[in-house]
Scaffold this active site. Structure first.
Site, PDB file in Angstrom:
ATOM      1  N   LYS A   1     -11.441   7.437   8.147  1.00 10.24           N
ATOM      2  CA  LYS A   1     -10.326   7.807   7.262  1.00 10.24           C
ATOM      3  C   LYS A   1     -10.417   7.014   5.949  1.00 10.24           C
ATOM      4  O   LYS A   1     -11.199   6.062   5.855  1.00 10.24           O
ATOM      5  CB  LYS A   1      -9.001   7.544   7.982  1.00 10.24           C
ATOM      6  CG  LYS A   1      -8.772   6.078   8.294  1.00 10.24           C
ATOM      7  CD  LYS A   1      -7.672   5.886   9.331  1.00 10.24           C
ATOM      8  CE  LYS A   1      -7.430   4.407   9.557  1.00 10.24           C
ATOM      9  NZ  LYS A   1      -6.835   4.126  10.868  1.00 10.24           N
TER      10      LYS A   1
ATOM     11  N   ARG B   1       5.032   2.615  16.116  1.00 11.45           N
ATOM     12  CA  ARG B   1       4.671   3.381  14.926  1.00 11.45           C
ATOM     13  C   ARG B   1       4.578   4.838  15.381  1.00 11.45           C
ATOM     14  O   ARG B   1       5.558   5.543  15.350  1.00 11.45           O
ATOM     15  CB  ARG B   1       3.369   2.842  14.316  1.00 11.45           C
ATOM     16  CG  ARG B   1       3.056   3.432  12.950  1.00 11.45           C
ATOM     17  CD  ARG B   1       1.800   2.851  12.323  1.00 11.45           C
ATOM     18  NE  ARG B   1       0.596   3.053  13.142  1.00 11.45           N
ATOM     19  CZ  ARG B   1      -0.627   2.714  12.773  1.00 11.45           C
ATOM     20  NH1 ARG B   1      -0.829   2.135  11.596  1.00 11.45           N
ATOM     21  NH2 ARG B   1      -1.659   2.928  13.572  1.00 11.45           N
TER      22      ARG B   1
ATOM     23  N   TYR C   1      -5.809 -14.383 -19.577  1.00 11.18           N
ATOM     24  CA  TYR C   1      -4.395 -14.023 -19.801  1.00 11.18           C
ATOM     25  C   TYR C   1      -3.472 -15.074 -19.216  1.00 11.18           C
ATOM     26  O   TYR C   1      -3.711 -15.574 -18.112  1.00 11.18           O
ATOM     27  CB  TYR C   1      -4.089 -12.690 -19.136  1.00 11.18           C
ATOM     28  CG  TYR C   1      -4.577 -11.488 -19.908  1.00 11.18           C
ATOM     29  CD1 TYR C   1      -4.131 -11.236 -21.201  1.00 11.18           C
ATOM     30  CD2 TYR C   1      -5.468 -10.604 -19.319  1.00 11.18           C
ATOM     31  CE1 TYR C   1      -4.577 -10.116 -21.897  1.00 11.18           C
ATOM     32  CE2 TYR C   1      -5.910  -9.479 -20.003  1.00 11.18           C
ATOM     33  CZ  TYR C   1      -5.466  -9.240 -21.294  1.00 11.18           C
ATOM     34  OH  TYR C   1      -5.897  -8.144 -21.965  1.00 11.18           O
TER      35      TYR C   1
ATOM     36  N   MET D   1      -8.437  -6.438 -16.201  1.00 11.76           N
ATOM     37  CA  MET D   1      -8.750  -5.098 -15.697  1.00 11.76           C
ATOM     38  C   MET D   1     -10.251  -4.895 -15.492  1.00 11.76           C
ATOM     39  O   MET D   1     -10.679  -4.354 -14.482  1.00 11.76           O
ATOM     40  CB  MET D   1      -8.208  -4.056 -16.688  1.00 11.76           C
ATOM     41  CG  MET D   1      -8.282  -2.641 -16.164  1.00 11.76           C
ATOM     42  SD  MET D   1      -7.656  -1.453 -17.360  1.00 11.76           S
ATOM     43  CE  MET D   1      -5.917  -1.864 -17.405  1.00 11.76           C
TER      44      MET D   1
HETATM   45  C1  PLP Z   1      -7.569   3.300  11.771  1.00  9.86           C
HETATM   46  C2  PLP Z   1      -7.514   3.455  13.241  1.00  9.86           C
HETATM   47  C3  PLP Z   1      -8.464   2.833  14.082  1.00  9.86           C
HETATM   48  C4  PLP Z   1      -9.520   1.889  13.575  1.00  9.86           C
HETATM   49  O1  PLP Z   1      -8.972   0.597  13.379  1.00  9.86           O
HETATM   50  P1  PLP Z   1      -9.896  -0.631  12.932  1.00  9.86           P
HETATM   51  O2  PLP Z   1      -8.981  -1.777  12.989  1.00  9.86           O
HETATM   52  O3  PLP Z   1     -10.350  -0.330  11.543  1.00  9.86           O
HETATM   53  O4  PLP Z   1     -11.016  -0.683  13.888  1.00  9.86           O
HETATM   54  C5  PLP Z   1      -8.399   3.109  15.431  1.00  9.86           C
HETATM   55  N1  PLP Z   1      -7.446   3.927  15.936  1.00  9.86           N
HETATM   56  C6  PLP Z   1      -6.513   4.522  15.162  1.00  9.86           C
HETATM   57  C7  PLP Z   1      -5.496   5.406  15.772  1.00  9.86           C
HETATM   58  C8  PLP Z   1      -6.508   4.303  13.791  1.00  9.86           C
HETATM   59  O5  PLP Z   1      -5.586   4.886  13.024  1.00  9.86           O
END
Ligand code: PLP
Length: 361
Positions: free
Chosen positions: A35, A130, A255, A303
């Site tokens: 992702k 969550r 800065y 930047m």
């Molecule tokens: C992003 C995610 C992972 C991977 O987590 P890492 O800490 O990057 O290994 C695994 N399971 C779910 C459901 C996730 O959303």
């Protein structure tokens, strides 16, 4: 682009890290998590390098479509499932699996008329609060999904740990035990472990592991770096010195004039800044590699530029190589200085940068 800031991606390190997951969890299937544009490394680039993975996990339909468009044939799991009912037909046509975590999604499936049944991963909320159904709701939801024509026969079960990066936190065992109880009467394949859990809790490997961060060569654990875990960094953020100057004692730099030279000294200007994804909150003293040697960031990140203390590199000159993170300087370490996590730094690396890949094999 002639600006020297660039992102170098080591594809052979990706393959190495996948092999490392396999070594740690030899009996498990691997859902490689890609992702957020492959954690900033480039979605299809990463997926092609990880061709040996059993499946890929993404956050949305658009990412999955991009993978299918690039010829990825493995199962692809939408980790947050469908966001609306009109995604379901597209999901089936792209041959995607979906995580189901909320009753509104169950209702979408019950109303849906689909060309084929869709594979469902039922998410259990074992304490992170969550996504997922509470343990006491699972039997009923499982039954509803089983009765649903739009859902394929085999339903998978998964959960997610809230504190797996802390080896000694008792919440881990509470969540693991809770999940095992839920699964006890439901014969199917299960999945618990993200990277931290793969590394710290072998008893969570189950049927499927879901590594993200560790595939990119980075440790999520509080007390180790990727190198300690046998991983190799995939992304290196590089640039060059574009100016070197000799300042006088008490001269301010950058800065806000937040840093002043304690003595007459050489400083270097690096072509990289927060516009590239370098954390603006990195304080003076944050390590930067110049000619492979650690020197200190001084003053505020701009930047497009950073200023470094060259007293340890008095012969450094314009054009000399600089590493902001990656090979030789773990992004985990930079994250600690900048009071963030390596995930955020990797994801935020800017797409305006030139990406250079090597190690295709
Ligand atoms: C992003 C995610 C992972 C991977 O987590 P890492 O800490 O990057 O290994 C695994 N399971 C779910 C459901 C996730 O959303």
């Amino acid at each position: 682009m002639t600006r020297p800031a660039r992102v170098v991606i080591n594809l052979s390190a990706l393959r190495h890290n996948l092999a490392r997951v396999h070594e740690l969890a030899p009996a498990c299937k691997i859902m490689a998590i890609v992702k957020a544009d492959g954690y900033g490394h480039g979605l299809t680039r990463v997926a092609h390098a990880l061709a040996a993975a059993d499946a890929f996990g993404v956050a949305c339909l658009e990412e999955a479509r991009e993978l299918r468009g690039a010829g990825i044939k493995q199962p692809i799991i939408l980790l947050e499932g469908p966001y609306s009912a009109n995604e379901l037909t597209k999901i089936v046509n792209l041959g995607l699996d979906i995580v189901i975590h909320d009753v509104t999604q169950v209702e979408m499936l019950e109303r849906a008329v689909l060309p084929r049944a869709v594979v469902v991963w039922l998410k259990v909320d074992t304490g992170m609060h969550r996504l997922g159904f509470l343990p006491e709701a699972i039997t009923r939801i499982w039954q509803r999904l089983n009765d649903c024509k739009a859902v394929a026969d085999k339903i998978y079960l998964m959960t997610h740990l809230a504190v797996a990066n802390e080896r000694d936190n008792p919440m881990n065992h509470a969540q693991i035990e809770c999940f095992h109880k839920v699964c006890a009467n439901l014969a199917t394949e299960t999945s618990i472990a993200n990277s931290a859990s793969i590394l710290a809790f072998p008893d969570t490997h189950a049927d499927w592991v879901r590594p993200g961060l560790m595939l990119y060569g980075v440790s999520p654990l509080c007390d180790s770096s990727g190198v300690d875990e046998g991983l190799k960094p995939v992304m290196t953020l590089k640039s060059e010195l574009i100016a070197v100057k000799n300042l006088r004692a008490n001269d301010p730099v950058g800065y806000g004039a937040t840093w002043r030279c304690p003595e007459d000294m050489p400083v270097g200007i690096v072509a990289a800044g927060y516009g590239d994804g370098y954390p603006r909150h990195a304080p003076s003293g944050t390590p930067v590699l110049v000619n492979g040697e650690r020197v200190a960031l001084i003053g505020r990140a701009s930047m497009d530029m950073l200023i470094v203390d060259l007293r340890k590199q008095p012969r450094a000159k314009v054009g000399d190589p600089v590493v902001l993170w990656g090979e030789g300087l773990p992004v985990e370490e930079l994250a600690r200085y900048a009071d963030t996590i390596p995930y955020e730094l990797l994801c935020a690396v800017h797409k305006r940068l030139q990406f250079i890949e090597y190690g295709k094999g």
